[in-house]
Write an enzyme that holds these catalytic residues in place. Structure first.
Site, short mmCIF file in Angstrom:
data_model
loop_
_atom_site.label_atom_id
_atom_site.label_comp_id
_atom_site.label_asym_id
_atom_site.label_seq_id
_atom_site.Cartn_x
_atom_site.Cartn_y
_atom_site.Cartn_z
CB SER A 49 -0.93 0.03 1.22
OG SER A 49 -0.21 -0.12 2.50
CE LYS A 113 -1.80 -13.70 15.70
NZ LYS A 113 -0.38 -12.85 15.85
N1 LIG Z 1 1.73 -15.97 12.16
C1 LIG Z 1 2.56 -15.58 12.74
O1 LIG Z 1 3.59 -16.14 13.29
C2 LIG Z 1 2.73 -13.89 12.86
C3 LIG Z 1 1.51 -13.34 12.52
N2 LIG Z 1 1.54 -11.83 12.45
C4 LIG Z 1 0.35 -11.40 12.03
O2 LIG Z 1 0.59 -10.68 10.76
C5 LIG Z 1 -0.04 -9.53 10.85
C6 LIG Z 1 1.14 -8.26 10.47
O3 LIG Z 1 2.25 -8.35 11.34
P1 LIG Z 1 3.65 -7.91 11.10
O4 LIG Z 1 4.28 -8.63 9.68
O5 LIG Z 1 4.45 -8.36 12.21
O6 LIG Z 1 3.46 -6.42 10.71
P2 LIG Z 1 4.46 -5.55 10.03
O7 LIG Z 1 4.10 -4.18 10.49
O8 LIG Z 1 5.77 -5.74 9.82
O9 LIG Z 1 3.75 -5.30 8.38
C7 LIG Z 1 2.44 -4.80 8.32
C8 LIG Z 1 2.47 -4.72 6.83
O10 LIG Z 1 0.76 -4.09 6.71
C9 LIG Z 1 0.85 -3.04 5.68
N3 LIG Z 1 0.27 -1.78 6.31
C10 LIG Z 1 -0.49 -1.31 5.72
N4 LIG Z 1 -1.10 -0.53 6.38
C11 LIG Z 1 -0.42 -0.19 7.43
C12 LIG Z 1 -0.49 0.80 8.63
N5 LIG Z 1 -1.17 1.41 8.71
N6 LIG Z 1 0.52 0.34 9.54
C13 LIG Z 1 1.42 -0.65 9.52
N7 LIG Z 1 1.38 -1.43 8.45
C14 LIG Z 1 0.62 -1.22 7.44
C15 LIG Z 1 2.46 -2.56 5.38
O11 LIG Z 1 2.92 -3.21 4.11
P3 LIG Z 1 2.79 -2.17 2.96
O12 LIG Z 1 3.20 -0.98 3.22
O13 LIG Z 1 3.75 -3.20 1.92
O14 LIG Z 1 1.23 -2.22 2.25
C16 LIG Z 1 3.19 -3.35 6.52
O15 LIG Z 1 4.58 -3.39 6.11
C17 LIG Z 1 -0.65 -9.02 11.95
O16 LIG Z 1 -2.16 -9.10 11.98
C18 LIG Z 1 0.02 -10.15 13.02
O17 LIG Z 1 -0.88 -10.50 13.89
C19 LIG Z 1 2.75 -11.12 12.80
C20 LIG Z 1 3.80 -11.88 13.19
C21 LIG Z 1 3.91 -13.26 13.36
O1 LIG Z 2 1.65 -14.35 15.46
C1 LIG Z 2 2.76 -13.93 16.11
O2 LIG Z 2 3.87 -14.96 16.41
C2 LIG Z 2 4.93 -14.38 16.76
C3 LIG Z 2 4.93 -13.24 17.62
O3 LIG Z 2 6.30 -12.71 18.05
C4 LIG Z 2 4.39 -12.23 17.05
O4 LIG Z 2 4.30 -10.82 17.57
C5 LIG Z 2 2.78 -12.54 16.51
O5 LIG Z 2 2.17 -11.74 15.67
#
Ligand SMILES: NC(=O)C1=CN([C@@H]2O[C@H](COP(=O)(O)OP(=O)(O)OC[C@H]3O[C@@H](n4cnc5c(N)ncnc54)[C@H](OP(=O)(O)O)[C@@H]3O)[C@@H](O)[C@H]2O)C=CC1
Ligand SMILES: O=C1OC[C@@H](O)[C@H](O)[C@H]1O
Length: 393
Positions: A49, A113
């Site tokens: 985005s 999630k």
């Molecule tokens: N299954 C797992 O083990 C994990 C799951 N998660 C989940 O994944 C999701 C994302 O987490 P994570 O990757 O750590 O987050 P990040 O902040 O690293 O990345 C989120 C991405 O979302 C996009 N985005 C769009 N709008 C916004 C905004 N207003 N603020 C920030 N980012 C925005 C951006 O990508 P762009 O600019 O390219 O659009 C950004 O890089 C969460 O819901 C989290 O719960 C997270 C870590 C581990």
């Molecule tokens: O889903 C997740 O798993 C790993 C954690 O470190 C992270 O914060 C969470 O979003």
């Protein structure tokens, strides 16, 4: 005769943050390394985005094929006819609008999630998936680990008798001497505008173990939404920093205790010296799962009459021998591929109803603790032009 050609799925990645990178690299890991031969994954596009350049940099970073397309908007991604399924990897605040954007475009969706911020939003997404006749799943990767499958099978087989209680914790120590936690107030972990807080990010995994052991294993007609009692400490941003939940399943006389915190760690020294992160307690024995709850690699079975014997089972995550990569997110991707191949719209391992009930529990807990998120991210009204979809912040 079964076909020897693996069923191939073309993925489009929505967002370019941390988990998008980890998941996409897992998609690109060789399935044979985990002994999977019936499905495979292609990364055909990614969207940011922020800008098209960021999407292009992301595709380079993950070593996607040079044919993969970079998009500078989520709208362009969901309109690409060459994508089978969209992986939504934005903060939880954005999931409802972003997943709806993809579903409305007729795309299959795997959404990170916590599925949404409210149970109403989750229900609406699922209704839309049903109406559009597409696949939809919450990306709770842990459920697809061979370890989780084995633990569920053990419970269902009666190996530890009737399970009456599960205690599960996923907590991290980000406590700082000045009373804050080690996340900037703007970070998605604590920022209410991004649905921050321990519960939606981490506590959901503790609840996942409570639900896998006390709810998922029940016959369909026996499944019941639990009663919920919660204690919540709010951080100065208004997000929850420590949340403890007791869920009670009255018909089964069972209790689940789900714990999460940003102040103290489940694993105090990183060596599991504190014991199991998850204890599944039955009338004839106990299964202990060593944390972290999202990525456990070992479980132990202790029988009531086992004479002190502890069965220890290790379940390591296989790595791609060429890249050395493998984080265990590929198993949920394989599930998506098999569902698409078999025409299933809902995964049996992460069913729609269970995602909704877990969202209901989290919503009730946060309400009891006085945590409130802004209207922009709690609304149940879909808006294709929401800033959450256009990135115009
Ligand atoms: N299954 C797992 O083990 C994990 C799951 N998660 C989940 O994944 C999701 C994302 O987490 P994570 O990757 O750590 O987050 P990040 O902040 O690293 O990345 C989120 C991405 O979302 C996009 N985005 C769009 N709008 C916004 C905004 N207003 N603020 C920030 N980012 C925005 C951006 O990508 P762009 O600019 O390219 O659009 C950004 O890089 C969460 O819901 C989290 O719960 C997270 C870590 C581990
Ligand atoms: O889903 C997740 O798993 C790993 C954690 O470190 C992270 O914060 C969470 O979003």
């Amino acid at each position: 005769m079964a076909s020897s050609t693996p069923f191939s799925v073309r993925w489009g990645i929505m967002a370019t943050g941390w988990i998008a990178e980890v998941f996409t690299k897992d998609l690109l890991a060789n399935p044979a390394a985990r002994n999977v031969h019936d499905v495979r994954h292609e990364v055909v596009a990614a969207a940011s985005s922020s800008s098209k350049d960021r999407a292009a940099d992301f595709l380079k970073l993950v070593k996607a094929p040079s044919s993969a397309k970079a998009y500078g908007s989520y709208h362009e991604l969901v309109a690409d006819p060459d994508i089978d399924i969209i992986y939504v990897a934005t903060p939880h605040s954005h999931h409802f609008q972003n997943a709806m954007l993809a579903l409305e475009a007729g795309k299959n969706v795997l959404c990170e999630k916590a599925l949404t911020v409210t149970a109403e939003q989750a229900t609406k997404l699922i209704q839309t998936a049903r109406d559009k006749n597409v696949f939809f799943m919450e990306a709770v990767w842990t459920r697809f680990f061979p370890l989780s499958i084995q633990v569920r099978e053990l419970i269902a087989s009666g190996a530890i008798g009737t399970v009456y209680r599960t205690i599960a914790d996923l907590s991290i120590n980000r406590d700082k001497p000045d009373g804050t936690v080690d996340f900037a107030d703007s970070h998605r972990m604590v920022n209410p505008e991004l649905a921050g807080g321990a519960l939606l990010d981490l506590g959901i995994y503790a609840l996942t173990w409570v639900f896998q052991s006390l709810y998922h294993v029940q016959p369909e007609e026996e499944k019941e939404a639990p009663n919920v009692v919660a204690a919540v400490n709010q951080y100065h941003t208004g997000a929850d920093e420590t949340t403890s939940i007791i869920v009670q399943f009255p018909k089964h006389k069972s209790h689940g205790i789900a714990l999460t915190s940003l102040r103290i760690a489940t694993d105090v020294d990183g060596l599991n010296s504190g014991g199991a992160a998850i204890r599944i307690q039955g009338s004839q024995g106990e299964i202990q799962v060593m944390g972290p709850a999202y990525c456990p690699l070992q479980y132990r079975v202790i029988k009531k009459d086992g004479g002190g014997k502890i069965e220890v089972v290790d379940c390591p995550i296989p790595k791609d021998p060429q890249s050395g990569w493998g984080q265990g997110m590929f198993w949920e991707a394989d599930e998506c591929a098999r569902c698409l191949r078999d025409g299933r719209k809902e995964s049996k391992t992460m069913p729609w109803r269970e995602s909704i009930v877990i969202m209901e529990v989290m919503e009730q807990a946060l309400r009891q603790g006085g945590v409130a998120y802004p209207e922009l991210i709690t609304t149940g009204v879909y808006d294709a032009q929401s800033p959450l979809n256009t990135g115009k912040r």
